[in-house]
Design a protein around this motif. Structure first.
Motif, PDB file in Angstrom:
ATOM      1  N   MET A   1       0.117  -6.047  -1.266  1.00 27.72           N
ATOM      2  CA  MET A   1      -1.171  -5.404  -1.192  1.00 27.72           C
ATOM      3  C   MET A   1      -0.971  -3.918  -0.990  1.00 27.72           C
ATOM      4  O   MET A   1      -0.021  -3.483  -0.378  1.00 27.72           O
ATOM      5  N   SER A   2      -1.912  -3.184  -1.557  1.00 23.87           N
ATOM      6  CA  SER A   2      -1.769  -1.744  -1.404  1.00 23.87           C
ATOM      7  C   SER A   2      -2.715  -1.270  -0.325  1.00 23.87           C
ATOM      8  O   SER A   2      -3.854  -1.691  -0.239  1.00 23.87           O
ATOM      9  N   GLU A   3      -2.200  -0.384   0.429  1.00 25.59           N
ATOM     10  CA  GLU A   3      -3.016   0.190   1.504  1.00 25.59           C
ATOM     11  C   GLU A   3      -3.231   1.667   1.224  1.00 25.59           C
ATOM     12  O   GLU A   3      -2.346   2.355   0.732  1.00 25.59           O
ATOM     13  N   VAL A   4      -4.415   2.169   1.498  1.00 21.79           N
ATOM     14  CA  VAL A   4      -4.719   3.580   1.327  1.00 21.79           C
ATOM     15  C   VAL A   4      -4.198   4.301   2.552  1.00 21.79           C
ATOM     16  O   VAL A   4      -4.490   3.910   3.673  1.00 21.79           O
ATOM     17  N   PRO A   5      -3.393   5.360   2.340  1.00 18.11           N
ATOM     18  CA  PRO A   5      -2.873   6.066   3.506  1.00 18.11           C
ATOM     19  C   PRO A   5      -4.004   6.764   4.249  1.00 18.11           C
ATOM     20  O   PRO A   5      -4.951   7.267   3.646  1.00 18.11           O
ATOM     21  N   ALA A   6      -3.903   6.808   5.528  1.00 12.44           N
ATOM     22  CA  ALA A   6      -4.914   7.447   6.366  1.00 12.44           C
ATOM     23  C   ALA A   6      -4.739   8.964   6.294  1.00 12.44           C
ATOM     24  O   ALA A   6      -3.624   9.459   6.241  1.00 12.44           O
TER      25      ALA A   6
END
Length: 113
Positions: A1-6
């Motif tokens: 899964m891809s996570e959006v960087p904060a």
């Protein structure tokens, strides 16, 4: 899964004055603007051509143009060339009372040219 960087903690929220805007989107020039710019360029070019033709015509085809050229030759040469009593017109028959060319090593006098 891809996570959006904060985003970093010190980053300004989007839309705030501290954010630099990106490049402006490329906007095509309308056909009316291109036609107007082309028409203005054409008119300017035509005016330049007409002025040059009139100037050359006046200098070459009138007695006053020949006198002006004779004076101009003297002033542009720094006095090295002098034309006295120019008569007629450059593009046709013309005469001069005398033509003098004087340099440090040469002195030429042509009378009744």
């Amino acid at each position: 899964m891809s996570e959006v960087p904060a985003p970093p903690a010190d980053a300004a929220p989007p839309g705030t004055p501290g954010e630099s805007p990106g490049p402006a989107p490329h906007r095509r020039e309308s056909w009316a603007a291109r036609l107007t710019r082309g028409g203005l360029g054409l008119c300017l070019g035509l005016v330049v051509v007409v002025v040059v033709v009139l100037l050359v015509g006046w200098l070459g085809a009138t007695a006053s143009g020949l006198r002006t050229l004779a004076e101009l030759a003297g002033s542009l040469s720094g006095g090295l060339v002098r034309i006295e009593k120019p008569e007629g017109y450059l593009l046709g028959e013309w005469r001069a009372g005398a033509v003098y060319v004087r340099t440090p090593t040469l002195q030429v006098e042509v009378l009744n040219l």
